[in-house]
Design a protein around this motif. Sequence first.
Motif, PDB file in Angstrom:
ATOM      1  N   THR A 221       0.812  -1.208   0.000  1.00 44.62           N
ATOM      2  CA  THR A 221       0.000   0.000   0.000  1.00 44.62           C
ATOM      3  C   THR A 221       0.853   1.268   0.000  1.00 44.62           C
ATOM      4  OG1 THR A 221      -0.166   0.175   2.428  1.00 44.62           O
ATOM      5  CG2 THR A 221      -1.787  -1.231   1.300  1.00 44.62           C
ATOM      6  N   ILE A 222       2.138   1.125   0.354  1.00 40.81           N
ATOM      7  CA  ILE A 222       3.027   2.294   0.294  1.00 40.81           C
ATOM      8  C   ILE A 222       3.085   2.821  -1.134  1.00 40.81           C
ATOM      9  CG2 ILE A 222       5.412   3.079   0.569  1.00 40.81           C
ATOM     10  CD1 ILE A 222       5.688   0.971   2.818  1.00 40.81           C
ATOM     11  N   LEU A 223       3.188   1.913  -2.098  1.00 39.63           N
ATOM     12  CA  LEU A 223       3.280   2.329  -3.502  1.00 39.63           C
ATOM     13  C   LEU A 223       1.980   2.943  -3.982  1.00 39.63           C
ATOM     14  CD1 LEU A 223       5.189  -0.748  -4.987  1.00 39.63           C
ATOM     15  CD2 LEU A 223       6.104   1.286  -3.873  1.00 39.63           C
ATOM     16  N   SER A 224       0.842   2.378  -3.548  1.00 35.16           N
ATOM     17  CA  SER A 224      -0.449   2.851  -4.063  1.00 35.16           C
ATOM     18  C   SER A 224      -1.014   4.040  -3.305  1.00 35.16           C
ATOM     19  CB  SER A 224      -1.472   1.705  -4.032  1.00 35.16           C
ATOM     20  OG  SER A 224      -1.714   1.279  -2.701  1.00 35.16           O
ATOM     21  N   ARG A 225      -0.550   4.261  -2.060  1.00 34.26           N
ATOM     22  CA  ARG A 225      -1.152   5.301  -1.243  1.00 34.26           C
ATOM     23  C   ARG A 225      -0.186   6.334  -0.680  1.00 34.26           C
ATOM     24  NH1 ARG A 225      -4.524   3.995  -3.822  1.00 34.26           N
ATOM     25  NH2 ARG A 225      -6.630   3.237  -3.348  1.00 34.26           N
ATOM     26  N   ASN A 226       1.108   6.132  -0.826  1.00 31.21           N
ATOM     27  CA  ASN A 226       2.072   7.097  -0.284  1.00 31.21           C
ATOM     28  C   ASN A 226       3.012   7.677  -1.331  1.00 31.21           C
ATOM     29  OD1 ASN A 226       2.100   4.790   2.332  1.00 31.21           O
ATOM     30  ND2 ASN A 226       1.302   6.843   2.612  1.00 31.21           N
ATOM     31  N   ILE A 227       3.201   6.951  -2.436  1.00 32.25           N
ATOM     32  CA  ILE A 227       4.069   7.425  -3.518  1.00 32.25           C
ATOM     33  C   ILE A 227       3.200   8.027  -4.610  1.00 32.25           C
ATOM     34  CG2 ILE A 227       5.825   6.766  -5.215  1.00 32.25           C
ATOM     35  CD1 ILE A 227       6.737   6.394  -2.316  1.00 32.25           C
ATOM     36  N   ALA A 228       3.583   9.201  -5.101  1.00 38.96           N
ATOM     37  CA  ALA A 228       2.807   9.850  -6.160  1.00 38.96           C
ATOM     38  C   ALA A 228       2.711   8.949  -7.388  1.00 38.96           C
ATOM     39  CB  ALA A 228       3.458  11.180  -6.521  1.00 38.96           C
ATOM     40  N   PRO A 229       1.561   8.913  -8.053  1.00 34.09           N
ATOM     41  CA  PRO A 229       1.361   8.004  -9.184  1.00 34.09           C
ATOM     42  C   PRO A 229       2.384   8.158 -10.313  1.00 34.09           C
ATOM     43  CG  PRO A 229      -0.734   8.922  -8.474  1.00 34.09           C
ATOM     44  CD  PRO A 229       0.329   9.660  -7.720  1.00 34.09           C
ATOM     45  N   ASP A 231       5.537   8.981  -9.908  1.00 33.05           N
ATOM     46  CA  ASP A 231       6.872   8.614  -9.451  1.00 33.05           C
ATOM     47  C   ASP A 231       7.017   7.101  -9.501  1.00 33.05           C
ATOM     48  OD1 ASP A 231       7.940  11.118  -8.953  1.00 33.05           O
ATOM     49  OD2 ASP A 231       7.093  11.216  -6.936  1.00 33.05           O
ATOM     50  N   SER A 232       8.194   6.643  -9.902  1.00 35.98           N
ATOM     51  CA  SER A 232       8.437   5.202 -10.013  1.00 35.98           C
ATOM     52  C   SER A 232       9.066   4.671  -8.730  1.00 35.98           C
ATOM     53  CB  SER A 232       9.383   4.910 -11.184  1.00 35.98           C
ATOM     54  OG  SER A 232       8.804   5.317 -12.406  1.00 35.98           O
ATOM     55  N   CYS A 233       8.542   3.534  -8.276  1.00 32.14           N
ATOM     56  CA  CYS A 233       9.109   2.874  -7.112  1.00 32.14           C
ATOM     57  C   CYS A 233       8.725   1.399  -7.157  1.00 32.14           C
ATOM     58  CB  CYS A 233       8.600   3.508  -5.819  1.00 32.14           C
ATOM     59  SG  CYS A 233       9.348   2.842  -4.302  1.00 32.14           S
ATOM     60  N   VAL A 234       9.659   0.546  -6.782  1.00 32.21           N
ATOM     61  CA  VAL A 234       9.399  -0.879  -6.643  1.00 32.21           C
ATOM     62  C   VAL A 234       9.752  -1.271  -5.214  1.00 32.21           C
ATOM     63  CG1 VAL A 234      10.063  -3.203  -7.368  1.00 32.21           C
ATOM     64  CG2 VAL A 234       9.907  -1.371  -9.072  1.00 32.21           C
ATOM     65  N   LEU A 235       8.849  -2.001  -4.559  1.00 33.91           N
ATOM     66  CA  LEU A 235       9.119  -2.519  -3.224  1.00 33.91           C
ATOM     67  C   LEU A 235       8.806  -4.009  -3.276  1.00 33.91           C
ATOM     68  CD1 LEU A 235       7.950  -0.919   0.156  1.00 33.91           C
ATOM     69  CD2 LEU A 235       8.522  -3.327  -0.147  1.00 33.91           C
ATOM     70  N   SER A 236       9.842  -4.823  -3.262  1.00 33.67           N
ATOM     71  CA  SER A 236       9.668  -6.268  -3.388  1.00 33.67           C
ATOM     72  C   SER A 236      10.192  -6.984  -2.151  1.00 33.67           C
ATOM     73  CB  SER A 236      10.416  -6.799  -4.623  1.00 33.67           C
ATOM     74  OG  SER A 236       9.834  -6.306  -5.816  1.00 33.67           O
ATOM     75  N   VAL A 237       9.303  -7.732  -1.492  1.00 34.46           N
ATOM     76  CA  VAL A 237       9.736  -8.660  -0.449  1.00 34.46           C
ATOM     77  C   VAL A 237      10.143  -9.947  -1.151  1.00 34.46           C
ATOM     78  CG1 VAL A 237       9.083  -9.962   1.601  1.00 34.46           C
ATOM     79  CG2 VAL A 237       8.202  -7.637   1.264  1.00 34.46           C
ATOM     80  N   THR A 238      11.398 -10.311  -1.034  1.00 38.71           N
ATOM     81  CA  THR A 238      11.928 -11.450  -1.803  1.00 38.71           C
ATOM     82  C   THR A 238      12.254 -12.663  -0.947  1.00 38.71           C
ATOM     83  OG1 THR A 238      14.162 -10.538  -1.590  1.00 38.71           O
ATOM     84  CG2 THR A 238      12.905  -9.927  -3.553  1.00 38.71           C
ATOM     85  N   GLN A 239      12.176 -12.505   0.381  1.00 42.54           N
ATOM     86  CA  GLN A 239      12.442 -13.630   1.279  1.00 42.54           C
ATOM     87  C   GLN A 239      11.502 -13.565   2.472  1.00 42.54           C
ATOM     88  OE1 GLN A 239      16.648 -14.402   2.344  1.00 42.54           O
ATOM     89  NE2 GLN A 239      17.183 -12.739   0.951  1.00 42.54           N
ATOM     90  N   ILE A 240      11.028 -14.730   2.911  1.00 38.89           N
ATOM     91  CA  ILE A 240      10.326 -14.851   4.177  1.00 38.89           C
ATOM     92  C   ILE A 240      10.697 -16.211   4.766  1.00 38.89           C
ATOM     93  CG2 ILE A 240       8.219 -15.669   3.017  1.00 38.89           C
ATOM     94  CD1 ILE A 240       6.666 -14.289   5.364  1.00 38.89           C
ATOM     95  N   HIS A 241      11.183 -16.201   5.977  1.00 40.52           N
ATOM     96  CA  HIS A 241      11.673 -17.425   6.613  1.00 40.52           C
ATOM     97  C   HIS A 241      11.084 -17.541   8.014  1.00 40.52           C
ATOM     98  CE1 HIS A 241      14.670 -17.792   3.413  1.00 40.52           C
ATOM     99  NE2 HIS A 241      15.006 -16.531   3.640  1.00 40.52           N
ATOM    100  N   ALA A 242      10.557 -18.732   8.324  1.00 38.89           N
ATOM    101  CA  ALA A 242      10.043 -18.959   9.676  1.00 38.89           C
ATOM    102  C   ALA A 242       9.739 -20.437   9.845  1.00 38.89           C
ATOM    103  CB  ALA A 242       8.782 -18.138   9.919  1.00 38.89           C
ATOM    104  N   GLY A 243       9.886 -20.895  11.055  1.00 40.99           N
ATOM    105  CA  GLY A 243       9.428 -22.224  11.414  1.00 40.99           C
ATOM    106  C   GLY A 243      10.308 -23.361  10.947  1.00 40.99           C
ATOM    107  N   SER A 244      10.089 -24.536  11.617  1.00 45.70           N
ATOM    108  CA  SER A 244      10.865 -25.728  11.269  1.00 45.70           C
ATOM    109  C   SER A 244      10.083 -27.014  11.496  1.00 45.70           C
ATOM    110  CB  SER A 244      12.156 -25.774  12.101  1.00 45.70           C
ATOM    111  OG  SER A 244      11.840 -25.784  13.492  1.00 45.70           O
TER     112      SER A 244
END
Length: 389
Positions: A221-229, A231-244
């Motif tokens: 939502t940062i890209l859709s609601r905080n960055i001006a339309p 302006d270019s920005c990419v925010l990618s979560v590329t890793q998530i680790h938890a549990g075994s």
Amino acid sequence: MGILPIIDESTAELTDLFKDFHEHPEIGFQEVRTSGVVAAKLREYGVEEVYEGIAGTGVVGIVKGKGDSPRRVGLRADMDALPIHEETNLGYSSKNPGVMHACGHDAHTTMLLGAAKYLARTRNFAGTAILIFQPAEEGLGGARGMLADGLFEKFPCDEIYGMHNYPNGQPGTVGICKGAAMAGASFFDITVQGKGSHAAMPQQSRDPLVIASMLVAQFQTILSRNIAPLDSCVLSVTQIHAGSAYNVVPDTATLAGTIRYFKDEVRDTAETRMTELCEGFAKAYGVEIRIDIRNVFDVLMNDHDLSDAYLEAAADIVGAENISGDDEPATGSEDFADMLKVVPGAYCRIGHSGTTGLHNPSFFLDPEILPVGASVMARIIERRMPAGA
């Protein structure tokens, strides 16, 4: 004009060098063999001053032209490879398991060596050419390392030029995006410290996986609601680790990823909102959330006038019909940007017949562009410091 004669005559040698570099890739700041070959070749070509060990494995060669002109122009190539297992099945595939030149830095190094050979042989320019072989471009801070090691204090440059291969299936084309050409980048790591429990009794937990998952969604939502339309920005979560285990709610979950941007204020907004969201989620769910965001690449800014000069040099080699000065900006990043923040210059892309994208285990770079890139590099030196000027 076409390929410069001495470089054209050296095509077989350049191809052999390229294949040798490709067979023996080295990760950033570990380019010991590569930098050793580079330094030896520079001396063999008659480069009168060769400096090694800059930022660990960086190399700089100095070629002086005719006359006493104070002009100094830099050329830069990167040397490092990537932690990728090669799948090209080439006859000269990587001999180092899990390491591959999947971005073409082996070619960039070879092209600058080709230019060095030509410039040292002809010296048809008035001034000094500074040949910079940089380690650790792939997110490890090689350019910043060289700058911290006094690169431009020891080897001042009035302007500087770099080059990257472009697997667009169009060999011998050269393009530049003027102004903001490549995105800046920050990397981030986030740790959600919750409370574990038996998976059958989740009410006893403060589940970090649920919280981490909601953070991933909220970041978008940062890209859709905080960055001006516009302006270019990419925010990618590329890793998530938890549990075994299947039946355990873990104590912690970690996230990692990247922000890409073309304006520093856009980066600042994204980083501020990410931090605020982490603080808010921590308070709302009664957990601890630690966030570490660090800038890795600056926005690469091509000087407009020097971009035109670079294209004119390229036109001498590939023809005016094969150059473009209106390439689109790229959301990929390149740490040559750090050098361009200190010294004005330009960075071009040179096309080749390969079509597999960069950073791919099947990436192929067509060695036929080696003399083309070497000639463009040499020609910009001649044009920016003309003999007799």
